[in-house]
Design a protein around this motif. Structure first.
Motif, short mmCIF file in Angstrom:
data_model
loop_
_atom_site.label_atom_id
_atom_site.label_comp_id
_atom_site.label_asym_id
_atom_site.label_seq_id
_atom_site.Cartn_x
_atom_site.Cartn_y
_atom_site.Cartn_z
N ASP A 137 11.29 -5.29 -17.12
CA ASP A 137 10.84 -4.64 -17.07
C ASP A 137 9.60 -4.39 -18.19
O ASP A 137 11.00 -4.61 -19.18
N LEU A 138 8.38 -3.37 -18.95
CA LEU A 138 8.59 -3.18 -20.02
C LEU A 138 7.46 -2.17 -20.09
O LEU A 138 7.04 -1.54 -19.81
N ILE A 139 7.95 -1.23 -21.21
CA ILE A 139 7.86 -0.24 -21.69
C ILE A 139 7.06 -0.08 -22.96
O ILE A 139 7.96 -0.47 -24.35
N ILE A 140 6.13 0.33 -23.16
CA ILE A 140 5.15 0.01 -24.00
C ILE A 140 5.43 1.41 -24.82
O ILE A 140 4.54 2.23 -24.35
N THR A 141 5.83 1.43 -26.11
CA THR A 141 5.47 2.85 -26.71
C THR A 141 5.05 2.41 -28.40
O THR A 141 4.76 1.27 -29.08
N ASP A 142 3.49 3.21 -28.86
CA ASP A 142 2.67 2.66 -29.06
C ASP A 142 1.78 3.94 -29.60
O ASP A 142 2.06 4.94 -28.93
N HIS A 143 0.78 3.13 -30.98
CA HIS A 143 0.27 4.47 -30.88
C HIS A 143 -1.03 4.31 -32.09
O HIS A 143 -1.99 4.90 -32.57
N HIS A 144 -1.41 2.85 -31.69
CA HIS A 144 -2.19 2.41 -31.75
C HIS A 144 -3.84 2.27 -31.07
O HIS A 144 -3.38 2.58 -29.66
N THR A 145 -5.53 2.58 -31.13
CA THR A 145 -5.92 2.47 -30.54
C THR A 145 -6.59 1.64 -29.59
O THR A 145 -6.35 0.61 -29.69
#
Length: 530
Positions: free
Chosen positions: A134-142
């Motif tokens: 399972d992959l949870i992505i947390t980011d703030h880039h466009t």
């Protein structure tokens, strides 16, 4: 331009700074609920479920300050549950950026959480799918139009996200998510304890210091003064000041944290942030100091070489060098922009591949210029003022020619640097009262820049060189001929010689100087207008 700059009183300055903030200051209790972040509750439930079911959890961070800070906050939080967490920060040279397939090769896990990266990890998401991770992505880039096929993505820049304030960094996204994990697991963890590291991330990632960012940085800098975190104790001792400012973090601490990922491995910085005692923190900080010195030397040498390769007539500087250190090309590009007042792209050549960084100026979008010529590139990404790119060495000359052709369409005024001068202060107003006034509007940074003032045609009384290598100038000036009072300006990293007309026109900012427990006013030259 300089002729239009007006005289300014302290009352004018107070009004000018007050007008920057159209709303009342956000209190910590008023920070928008993390549940308003799209998919954050779904991600928190998944993480809580993994913890309750004893699943293997791996965290993948990034090697810049925001990425290291995000990782450190996560590591500290999991330590307090307590629950085992494998934290990986990719190595810039061996792994490249983010949760890449090369990172996944050495991971055995059930759940991967990314912090400050992952929004473009399409190949990595495929690998996770195939392996049942399972992959949870947390980011703030466009994000681009194609999103990775992950379990879920938490990123305020997703088009359908409606979080009330979206200009937040990766560490803030991670911190908000952990607030929801805390709630899911009904943990007794005080989320305010992470504000010292969070403040460093917000400042270093050049987030606008307005709204909730302003509040978090203010509270984080306060916490740093009395935090029991070994890393914060070392930072406090190193700065040795009665108040830590955002500029102290931006110019003294962030470059040291960054130097680990730039030159060697970001794990050195992570171990500093997560050290359990001051002895370990001090040891890691000493390593960061050494790397920062090496970074400065490497950067100075590369800048020297890069300057010799600049084509004087180009609107966009494109230079490349064999063996230039990949970790400093971004800083070198910024130095070239300062020197030549034009956007710059600096490429490091390794065998047949050139990788580098771009920095812009004024209103020129370097990202759009690069995008216009993407057929000559292998990869690129970034935003208006800064970008990264990679291309085949055989395409460098064609790329330089093409991007300069594209730049011809840009109006000349877009290339003018945006130095906002607030006004001209009378030298009689340069006192401790002014310092107090300026302190009311801290922290200064992106979207709340420290005011800059103009000193016009002032008489140069004397010049003294300072520093071990005599590379800084202390300039004594008299603002108006009839005045007896003189004031001192300091120009760091600049040897200034007595001008033939003994006059100087420059912009400067006002800062607090603390030395041997004495507080005084310091006038720092930003730019000398020749």
């Amino acid at each position: 331009m300089l002729n239009k700059v007006k005289q300014l009183s302290k009352a004018d300055l107070f009004e000018l700074l007050s007008n920057r903030f159209d709303t009342e200051e956000v209190k910590l209790s008023q920070i928008p609920n993390p549940a308003l972040l799209l998919n954050a509750t779904k991600a928190a439930k998944k993480i809580a479920h993994a913890i309750q079911n004893n699943k293997r959890i791996t965290l993948v961070g990034d090697y810049d300050v925001d990425g290291v800070s995000s990782t450190a906050i996560m590591v500290d939080f999991f330590r307090q549950i307590p629950y085992p967490l494998e934290a990986i920060i990719p190595n810039r040279f061996r792994d490249g950026y983010g949760v890449s397939p090369t990172v996944l090769e050495r991971v055995e896990t059930d759940l991967i959480i990314t912090v400050d990266n992952g929004i473009s990890a399409i190949a990595a998401a495929e690998v996770c799918k195939e392996r049942g991770i399972d992959l949870i992505i947390t980011d703030h880039h466009t994000p681009s139009q194609n999103l990775p096929d992950a379990f879920t993505i938490v990123d305020p820049k997703l088009p359908e996200d409606s979080y009330p304030f979206q200009e937040i960094c990766g560490a803030e996204v991670a911190w908000l998510l952990l607030g929801l994990v805390k709630k899911e697991l009904q943990l007794n963890i005080n989320m305010k304890q992470f504000l010292d590291i969070l403040a460093i991330a917000i400042i270093a990632d050049i987030m606008p210091l307005v709204n909730m960012n302003r509040t978090l940085v203010k509270e984080g800098l306060k916490l740093m003064m009395h935090s029991k975190r070994p890393a914060s104790i070392i930072i406090h001792d190193f700065l040795n000041k009665s108040n830590i400012t955002s500029e102290d973090i931006a110019f003294q601490i962030a470059p040291r944290i960054n130097s680990a990922g730039r030159l060697e491995d970001a794990s050195i910085a992570l171990e500093f942030f997560t050290a359990k005692d001051t002895h370990t923190a001090y040891k890691q900080f000493e390593l960061l100091n050494q790397l920062n010195e090496l970074r400065k030397e490497t950067e100075a040498q590369t800048t020297k070489e890069a300057m010799l390769s600049v084509h004087e007539d180009d609107k966009i500087i494109v230079v490349a060098g064999e063996g230039w250190h990949e970790g400093v090309v971004g800083i070198v590009a910024a130095r070239l922009v300062d020197k030549f007042a034009r956007p710059a792209i600096v490429l490091s050549i390794d065998k047949e591949i050139a990788k580098g960084s771009a920095r812009s100026i004024g209103d020129v979008s370097i990202y759009e210029l690069i995008k216009e010529n993407e057929e000559l590139l292998m990869k690129f990404g970034g935003h208006k003022m800064a970008a990264g790119l990679g291309l085949d060495v055989s395409n460098i000359a064609a790329f330089r020619e093409a991007i300069n052709k594209s730049a011809k369409k840009i109006p000349a005024e877009d290339f003018i640097p945006k130095e906002q001068i607030s006004g001209i202060l009378d030298s009689e107003d340069l006192d401790m009262e002014l310092l107090g006034l300026l302190e009311q509007f801290e922290p200064y940074g992106e979207a709340n820049t420290r005011p800059t003032f103009l000193m016009k045609d002032a008489e140069v009384v004397s010049i003294k060189l300072m520093g071990a290598d005599k590379s800084h100038s202390r300039i004594e000036i008299r603002q108006y001929p009839h005045q007896r009072k003189t004031v001192e300006l300091v120009a760091f990293r600049r040897v200034y010689e007595m001008p033939t007309d003994r006059k100087i026109t420059c912009s400067y900012s006002v800062a607090k100087n603390e030395f041997n427990s004495k507080i005084s006013l310091q006038l720092l030259i930003n730019k000398i207008f020749e």
